[in-house]
Design a protein around this motif. Structure first.
Motif, PDB file in Angstrom:
ATOM      1  N   MET A   1       0.851  -1.189   0.000  1.00 38.86           N
ATOM      2  CA  MET A   1       0.000   0.000   0.000  1.00 38.86           C
ATOM      3  C   MET A   1       0.892   1.247   0.000  1.00 38.86           C
ATOM      4  SD  MET A   1      -2.979   1.126   2.720  1.00 38.86           S
ATOM      5  CE  MET A   1      -3.966  -0.331   2.404  1.00 38.86           C
ATOM      6  N   THR A   2       0.776   2.065  -1.010  1.00 35.79           N
ATOM      7  CA  THR A   2       1.592   3.265  -1.142  1.00 35.79           C
ATOM      8  C   THR A   2       1.203   4.304  -0.104  1.00 35.79           C
ATOM      9  OG1 THR A   2       1.768   2.875  -3.513  1.00 35.79           O
ATOM     10  CG2 THR A   2       2.351   5.068  -2.719  1.00 35.79           C
ATOM     11  N   THR A   3       2.216   4.940   0.497  1.00 34.42           N
ATOM     12  CA  THR A   3       1.974   5.994   1.474  1.00 34.42           C
ATOM     13  C   THR A   3       2.234   7.353   0.844  1.00 34.42           C
ATOM     14  OG1 THR A   3       2.606   4.569   3.327  1.00 34.42           O
ATOM     15  CG2 THR A   3       2.644   6.953   3.704  1.00 34.42           C
ATOM     16  N   GLU A   4       1.286   8.243   1.009  1.00 33.83           N
ATOM     17  CA  GLU A   4       1.444   9.631   0.584  1.00 33.83           C
ATOM     18  C   GLU A   4       1.532  10.492   1.846  1.00 33.83           C
ATOM     19  OE1 GLU A   4       1.605  10.693  -2.542  1.00 33.83           O
ATOM     20  OE2 GLU A   4       0.734   9.083  -3.759  1.00 33.83           O
ATOM     21  N   TYR A   5       2.112  11.679   1.696  1.00 33.24           N
ATOM     22  CA  TYR A   5       2.321  12.545   2.846  1.00 33.24           C
ATOM     23  C   TYR A   5       1.586  13.868   2.669  1.00 33.24           C
ATOM     24  CZ  TYR A   5       5.950   9.191   3.989  1.00 33.24           C
ATOM     25  OH  TYR A   5       6.616   8.030   4.285  1.00 33.24           O
ATOM     26  N   SER A   6       0.774  14.192   3.663  1.00 35.62           N
ATOM     27  CA  SER A   6       0.121  15.495   3.627  1.00 35.62           C
ATOM     28  C   SER A   6       1.140  16.578   3.943  1.00 35.62           C
ATOM     29  CB  SER A   6      -1.024  15.546   4.638  1.00 35.62           C
ATOM     30  OG  SER A   6      -0.537  15.374   5.962  1.00 35.62           O
ATOM     31  N   ALA A  41     -13.639  15.160  -8.171  1.00 30.11           N
ATOM     32  CA  ALA A  41     -13.240  14.140  -9.145  1.00 30.11           C
ATOM     33  C   ALA A  41     -12.109  13.282  -8.596  1.00 30.11           C
ATOM     34  CB  ALA A  41     -12.815  14.804 -10.452  1.00 30.11           C
ATOM     35  N   ALA A  42     -11.162  13.914  -7.910  1.00 26.18           N
ATOM     36  CA  ALA A  42     -10.042  13.172  -7.334  1.00 26.18           C
ATOM     37  C   ALA A  42     -10.508  12.245  -6.222  1.00 26.18           C
ATOM     38  CB  ALA A  42      -8.998  14.160  -6.807  1.00 26.18           C
ATOM     39  N   ILE A  43     -11.428  12.710  -5.388  1.00 25.92           N
ATOM     40  CA  ILE A  43     -11.956  11.888  -4.298  1.00 25.92           C
ATOM     41  C   ILE A  43     -12.711  10.685  -4.856  1.00 25.92           C
ATOM     42  CG2 ILE A  43     -13.652  11.838  -2.427  1.00 25.92           C
ATOM     43  CD1 ILE A  43     -12.861  14.763  -1.840  1.00 25.92           C
ATOM     44  N   ALA A  44     -13.535  10.905  -5.857  1.00 24.70           N
ATOM     45  CA  ALA A  44     -14.280   9.803  -6.474  1.00 24.70           C
ATOM     46  C   ALA A  44     -13.330   8.759  -7.053  1.00 24.70           C
ATOM     47  CB  ALA A  44     -15.202  10.344  -7.557  1.00 24.70           C
ATOM     48  N   LEU A  45     -12.248   9.217  -7.662  1.00 22.27           N
ATOM     49  CA  LEU A  45     -11.261   8.310  -8.235  1.00 22.27           C
ATOM     50  C   LEU A  45     -10.563   7.516  -7.136  1.00 22.27           C
ATOM     51  CD1 LEU A  45      -9.914   7.424 -10.877  1.00 22.27           C
ATOM     52  CD2 LEU A  45      -8.299   9.321 -10.609  1.00 22.27           C
ATOM     53  N   ALA A  46     -10.183   8.206  -6.057  1.00 19.31           N
ATOM     54  CA  ALA A  46      -9.520   7.526  -4.945  1.00 19.31           C
ATOM     55  C   ALA A  46     -10.449   6.529  -4.265  1.00 19.31           C
ATOM     56  CB  ALA A  46      -9.023   8.554  -3.933  1.00 19.31           C
ATOM     57  N   ARG A 118     -14.222   3.952   6.262  1.00 21.86           N
ATOM     58  CA  ARG A 118     -14.865   2.940   5.429  1.00 21.86           C
ATOM     59  C   ARG A 118     -15.343   3.543   4.106  1.00 21.86           C
ATOM     60  NH1 ARG A 118     -13.974  -1.444   5.063  1.00 21.86           N
ATOM     61  NH2 ARG A 118     -15.886  -2.642   5.282  1.00 21.86           N
ATOM     62  N   ARG A 119     -15.793   4.797   4.153  1.00 16.05           N
ATOM     63  CA  ARG A 119     -16.216   5.458   2.914  1.00 16.05           C
ATOM     64  C   ARG A 119     -15.015   5.849   2.057  1.00 16.05           C
ATOM     65  NH1 ARG A 119     -19.912   8.021   6.520  1.00 16.05           N
ATOM     66  NH2 ARG A 119     -18.497   9.809   6.722  1.00 16.05           N
ATOM     67  N   HIS A 120     -13.926   6.208   2.714  1.00 14.97           N
ATOM     68  CA  HIS A 120     -12.737   6.693   2.016  1.00 14.97           C
ATOM     69  C   HIS A 120     -11.496   5.958   2.521  1.00 14.97           C
ATOM     70  CE1 HIS A 120     -15.392   9.946   0.708  1.00 14.97           C
ATOM     71  NE2 HIS A 120     -15.612  10.257   1.979  1.00 14.97           N
ATOM     72  N   PRO A 121     -11.353   4.678   2.208  1.00 15.63           N
ATOM     73  CA  PRO A 121     -10.229   3.904   2.750  1.00 15.63           C
ATOM     74  C   PRO A 121      -8.858   4.441   2.350  1.00 15.63           C
ATOM     75  CG  PRO A 121     -11.407   2.672   1.045  1.00 15.63           C
ATOM     76  CD  PRO A 121     -12.250   3.843   1.380  1.00 15.63           C
ATOM     77  N   TRP A 122      -8.784   5.236   1.309  1.00 11.83           N
ATOM     78  CA  TRP A 122      -7.508   5.815   0.897  1.00 11.83           C
ATOM     79  C   TRP A 122      -6.942   6.753   1.954  1.00 11.83           C
ATOM     80  CZ3 TRP A 122      -7.859  11.102   0.689  1.00 11.83           C
ATOM     81  CH2 TRP A 122      -9.143  11.652   0.521  1.00 11.83           C
ATOM     82  N   LEU A 123      -7.776   7.221   2.873  1.00  7.78           N
ATOM     83  CA  LEU A 123      -7.270   8.067   3.952  1.00  7.78           C
ATOM     84  C   LEU A 123      -6.198   7.351   4.767  1.00  7.78           C
ATOM     85  CD1 LEU A 123     -10.540   9.734   5.291  1.00  7.78           C
ATOM     86  CD2 LEU A 123      -8.571  10.938   4.292  1.00  7.78           C
ATOM     87  N   LEU A 124      -6.285   6.025   4.832  1.00  6.83           N
ATOM     88  CA  LEU A 124      -5.298   5.254   5.577  1.00  6.83           C
ATOM     89  C   LEU A 124      -3.937   5.265   4.896  1.00  6.83           C
ATOM     90  CD1 LEU A 124      -7.582   2.219   6.445  1.00  6.83           C
ATOM     91  CD2 LEU A 124      -6.733   3.946   8.061  1.00  6.83           C
ATOM     92  N   GLN A 125      -3.900   5.680   3.647  1.00  8.12           N
ATOM     93  CA  GLN A 125      -2.630   5.763   2.921  1.00  8.12           C
ATOM     94  C   GLN A 125      -1.971   7.132   3.053  1.00  8.12           C
ATOM     95  OE1 GLN A 125      -4.893   3.781  -0.703  1.00  8.12           O
ATOM     96  NE2 GLN A 125      -2.717   3.897  -1.154  1.00  8.12           N
ATOM     97  N   VAL A 126      -2.629   8.044   3.764  1.00  7.20           N
ATOM     98  CA  VAL A 126      -2.094   9.396   3.911  1.00  7.20           C
ATOM     99  C   VAL A 126      -1.471   9.544   5.292  1.00  7.20           C
ATOM    100  CG1 VAL A 126      -2.583  11.854   3.802  1.00  7.20           C
ATOM    101  CG2 VAL A 126      -3.910  10.259   2.395  1.00  7.20           C
ATOM    102  N   ALA A 127      -0.174   9.762   5.333  1.00  8.31           N
ATOM    103  CA  ALA A 127       0.520  10.016   6.597  1.00  8.31           C
ATOM    104  C   ALA A 127       0.343  11.492   6.941  1.00  8.31           C
ATOM    105  CB  ALA A 127       2.001   9.676   6.467  1.00  8.31           C
TER     106      ALA A 127
END
Length: 253
Positions: A1-6, A41-46, A118-127
């Motif tokens: 799982m790729t990690t992105e940084y805020s 659009a970015a959120i829907a894609l994520a 649960r709605r936006h599981p990609w949040l777990l990839q954001v440090a």
């Protein structure tokens, strides 16, 4: 799982995008989209494909424009990511808690964050060790801190206790999201996986060599089969809140 940084983009541009303080451009034709449109659009894609799928090119495709034109709205994915996090954070902010006690309010807070992940599981990839300093993230923090407003405790304790609950929720929901992703990736449910592996493990596992693991594992398997993430989450959260209760008791005169 790729990690992105805020917080990895240009500080001034991020703040301008988050708070809507950038001066409107007077040159060229009227903008076809808003920053909000790009972010949506970015959120829907994520949500659909994960954070790794979000690139300036893919977001531009969703909007039917070129990648170069997207840079007139956001300078890079780094700043866009900050706005994405801030936007979805608004979903966990409400006018007021429905409960009055600190424990019940923290249960509400945990539930809201569980559903957000649960709605936006990609949040777990954001440090987010460098937090997104946007209005919705701050509003969420302000709202959640009010779980302790009836208590006379140090502000730093309130901050750390809230972090304790939020970190627990993130860790618990991560296991659920990973299980979902494993099923999507392999086409095999948890029940099917255990059904395939359990008989084979039984052929090689000597309970006399691992007596504690064998006993507890058997009891857990009989109790909730291939696993019960919701039950594990609720059990763990209750223990976290019990610990907070002990800490608060020590603070009372």
């Amino acid at each position: 799982m790729t990690t992105e940084y805020s917080g990895a983009g240009d500080p001034r541009r991020s703040i301008e995008l988050l708070w809507g303080t950038a001066a409107p451009s007077r040159r060229g034709p009227k903008a076809k989209f808003s920053v909000g449109d790009v972010t949506a659009a970015a959120i829907a894609l994520a949500d659909a494909e994960g954070l790794a799928a979000v690139s300036m090119r893919r977001v531009a495709e969703q909007l039917g424009v070129t990648a170069m034109s997207l840079y007139t709205y956001v300078p890079s994915k780094a700043e866009l990511l900050d706005v994405m996090v801030d936007t979805v954070s608004a979903e966990a902010v409400r006018p007021a808690f429905t409960a009055t006690g600190w424990r019940e309010r923290l249960l509400e807070t945990a539930s809201q964050n569980w559903m957000l992940y649960r709605r936006h599981p990609w949040l777990l990839q954001v440090a987010t060790s460098r937090p997104v300093l946007g209005p919705n993230v701050i509003a969420k923090y302000d709202f959640e801190l009010r779980a302790f407003e009836s208590l006379e405790i140090p502000d730093v304790d309130a901050d750390q206790l809230l972090s304790l609950v939020l970190n627990y929720v993130a860790g618990a929901v991560r296991a659920v999201v990973q299980a979902d992703q494993a099923e999507q990736s392999t086409g095999m449910s948890e029940e099917q996986w255990w059904g395939a592996y359990a008989p084979l493990l039984g052929e090689v596992l000597d309970p006399a060599r691992f007596p504690t693991a064998a006993r507890v594992g058997q009891a857990a398997g009989e109790e909730y089969g291939a696993g019960d993430p919701a039950r594990a989450y609720e059990f763990g959260l209750s223990r976290v809140l019990d610990g907070i209760d002990v800490h608060l008791g020590r603070l009372r005169p």
